[in-house]
Design an enzyme around this catalytic site. Sequence first.
Site, PDB file in Angstrom:
ATOM      1  CG  LEU A  89     -45.979  14.962  17.033  1.00  0.00           C
ATOM      2  CD1 LEU A  89     -46.107  15.901  18.228  1.00  0.00           C
ATOM      3  CD2 LEU A  89     -46.610  13.615  17.373  1.00  0.00           C
ATOM      4  CE  LYS A  98     -43.039  -2.660   7.334  1.00  0.00           C
ATOM      5  NZ  LYS A  98     -43.127  -2.399   5.923  1.00  0.00           N
ATOM      6  CD1 TRP A 141     -45.530  -1.019   1.807  1.00  0.00           C
ATOM      7  CD2 TRP A 141     -43.600  -0.605   0.782  1.00  0.00           C
ATOM      8  NE1 TRP A 141     -44.565  -1.772   2.435  1.00  0.00           N
ATOM      9  CE2 TRP A 141     -43.368  -1.534   1.828  1.00  0.00           C
ATOM     10  CE3 TRP A 141     -42.516  -0.203  -0.005  1.00  0.00           C
ATOM     11  CZ2 TRP A 141     -42.110  -2.069   2.110  1.00  0.00           C
ATOM     12  CZ3 TRP A 141     -41.256  -0.723   0.277  1.00  0.00           C
ATOM     13  CH2 TRP A 141     -41.067  -1.634   1.314  1.00  0.00           C
ATOM     14  CG  HIS A 167     -31.603  -2.044   8.927  1.00  0.00           C
ATOM     15  ND1 HIS A 167     -31.465  -3.327   8.447  1.00  0.00           N
ATOM     16  CD2 HIS A 167     -32.588  -1.474   8.206  1.00  0.00           C
ATOM     17  CE1 HIS A 167     -32.352  -3.519   7.483  1.00  0.00           C
ATOM     18  NE2 HIS A 167     -33.047  -2.413   7.317  1.00  0.00           N
TER      19      HIS A 167
HETATM   20  N1  GLN Z   1     -33.707  -1.761  -4.412  1.00  0.00           N
HETATM   21  C1  GLN Z   1     -34.166  -1.143  -3.216  1.00  0.00           C
HETATM   22  C2  GLN Z   1     -33.040  -0.341  -2.569  1.00  0.00           C
HETATM   23  O1  GLN Z   1     -31.934  -0.772  -2.642  1.00  0.00           O
HETATM   24  C3  GLN Z   1     -34.680  -2.168  -2.238  1.00  0.00           C
HETATM   25  C4  GLN Z   1     -35.191  -1.516  -0.993  1.00  0.00           C
HETATM   26  C5  GLN Z   1     -35.884  -2.464  -0.031  1.00  0.00           C
HETATM   27  O2  GLN Z   1     -35.620  -3.630   0.004  1.00  0.00           O
HETATM   28  N2  GLN Z   1     -36.734  -1.947   0.813  1.00  0.00           N
HETATM   29  O3  GLN Z   1     -33.247   0.668  -1.977  1.00  0.00           O
END
Ligand code: GLN
Length: 787
Positions: free
Chosen positions: A21, A122, A593, A726
């Site tokens: 998918l 999440k 994770w 982001h």
């Molecule tokens: N040190 C990681 C990075 O810069 C931290 C990532 C994260 O906080 N998810 O990618």
Amino acid sequence: MPTLFDSTVAGVGRIGPNRELKKALEKFWADPSTGRELSATAQRLTRELSENLGKNGLSSIAHAGRSYYDAVHDVTALLGLFPQRVRVFADHTIDDGLPGHIDRYFAAARGAQGIPALAMTKWFDTNYHYLVPELSSVSQPELDAEWFVADIADAVAVEPRIRPVLVGPITYLALARTTDGSCPFELLDAVVDCYAELITRLAATGVGWIQLDEPILATDIDADPERAGAIGGKAEKTYRRLAAALHDSHPDTGLVVQTYFGDGNAAVELLQDTGIDALGVDLVTYRTDERCSAGEKTSPEQLLPAWKGGIGIVAGVVDGRNIWRTDLSDALEVIEALKSRGEVAVSTSASLLHVPYTLAGDSSFDTDPELKSWLAFGAEKAGEVAVLARLAAGESSAELEAAVQESTAARASRTNSGRTHSATVRSRVAAVTDSDRTRQPWQVRRSAQKTSVPLPPLATTTIGSFPQTSQIRQARAAHRNGKIDDRAYREAMEKEIADCIARQEELGLDVLVHGEAERNDMVQYFSEQLHGYHATANGWVQSYGSRCVRPPILYGDIVRPEAMTVDWFAFAQSLTDKPVKGMLTGPVTMLAWSFVRDDQPLGDTADQVALVLRDEIADLVAAGAKIIQVDEPAIRELLPLVKDRKGDYLAWSVGSFRLATGGAAPETQIHTHMCYSEFNELIDAIDDLDADVTSIEAARNGMQVLAAVKDHGYSRGIGPGVWDIHSPRVPDRGEVDELVDAALESVPAEALWINPDCGLKTRGWEETTASLEVLVAAAQAARDRLQ
Ligand code: GLN
Ligand code: ZN
């Protein structure tokens, strides 16, 4: 009265055993003329899944319809509750089998030109992300269900045992946000009207059972009175209405409400007299004193004390979210104890969405049949359910006996294996004392660090990763496939590191990083170098949309055969006079994770990981590191969903971080990083980590988190992100100046660090350079203003 099925799974994934998918989705997004292929792929995947579950002999088969992204978002589509801003997309009228709303569906999920996507967050305490419904008091739910009902009608014609599964109204509204501050439950009546019509129409397709998922009912539903109000009372009323609506028209169709991730007893108490036919409960997650622990299990007789036997129980005795083979004798005892009290079906504790599809064909186990024999992925779990149901029905055969024996033998082999129990590791953990978790007082560290790492106020740095260009990914893939040898790979990575250091010097950052080019993933990178961890070849799990992750399996005692990051660090530090941060992933994130062993408390496993990180820190310091960052982005994610478990969790999670970092001398500066901003609940715990510097996400909500920091009287270094990484947008100078000024109101200049929100690996170089220029200039200007 419908009779209860005897075996099922609580839910199924959508992504496909080989991420079919994902591939079809990404193709469609790039080329909308491939819609036919996408809808056909989704249909084929659901059909194959039903066939496979059917072959196992399950008597009811969970079916999520053709779902293209996320189950919460599917309900948003069914209720016509897409945000206003995506309504510019008209109905999709091309005859390619995709629902009419598909363009709005994807625009809301992923964003489109000028249209921000819905928030994503999440799903309870898992690493799966759902799309947060965005409502307001003027939202008008209106059923748009033809696509779903038609899908179910097709499916039931092929496989009469299918059971449609949908997220239920209470959980849906409890997880929604509103844009006008109203309470999402204001829409409850209208939403329930839609559900009532929907389940009636589903019943008309001929399905025997319909499932509504209400995981929210297994959390502390009344813990946050302001938001949740009396969710319990609402749930009771809702299910009275839904059960009545269904049974008035279709008295033989069963309604099952499914809970998971917590104790289902409260839901049983609440819903057993509402007219629903069965309730699904998770009998794994909290049957011991913490998630994933080998502690004392609640005895089968004491489970679900509220259950009076009037409704059926769908007993989740096979762990739906971890990958260990079930102890069949133990599960059977639970089933039998419950069976003496009423109608019971055997099931998984949660949807199989959270585990890979099947062990079959995963080449990573070719050389490790022992580990494979300890595991069960989705298909194997369905097999376990079927076996348990036959045993519970009193069937006996050589085949069933062999299955039970194999499960017992697998457990014994795990318990007795030197790979799960290393005497050296265990004695080291046993010898840990509080002083190993305690550094010198902050006052002492602060003055030592003034000399060891002299830095200006408002020191600038980044979180660790720099853009992972296709060049980097290609080099990694070529190395993995043996196309380039170790030396060529090392050279390629060193070239990236050198480039990254040069760019940071050019930008004028104060504390540099090597850029993490060599890391595919911040957990997998370490897991591949540690004993006790296994990386699968095909163990994909959906994280969100078309994104999948392959969590490594932490099965045994953790040993670090050699240093994991020192060479890369030393190379980077050799190129510059500025301090380079050593970068490590913290113990809690390593666990969060991964799929983690369930034969000892999580805290013990976290301490084992902490000890290898402690050794790595010592090696980094020996190689010249003055600053080391131990990332813990997942500390909040593992926080238990129920209040009375939180204290224990925070104790061991904070303890493991302190064990990892506790060996660092006062002059070594320990940083940590977390990527979320709802800090308040955790501020005590974060303070307890006792890191010298903490960077956190803050840009998106304008530094609100700093109020909590100030109130708390937090005294050590803090770096609230001033650039929301982001988004690909380069922040303007004015914006960053404002954030810096806002931060200075709560944090003294000496303690304030200037950095982005998170790592930069998903960004391109162009926006990264431009944004960091802004950030460095803003820091410099603020220093000038302060003088
Ligand atoms: N040190 C990681 C990075 O810069 C931290 C990532 C994260 O906080 N998810 O990618
Ligand atoms: Zn982060």
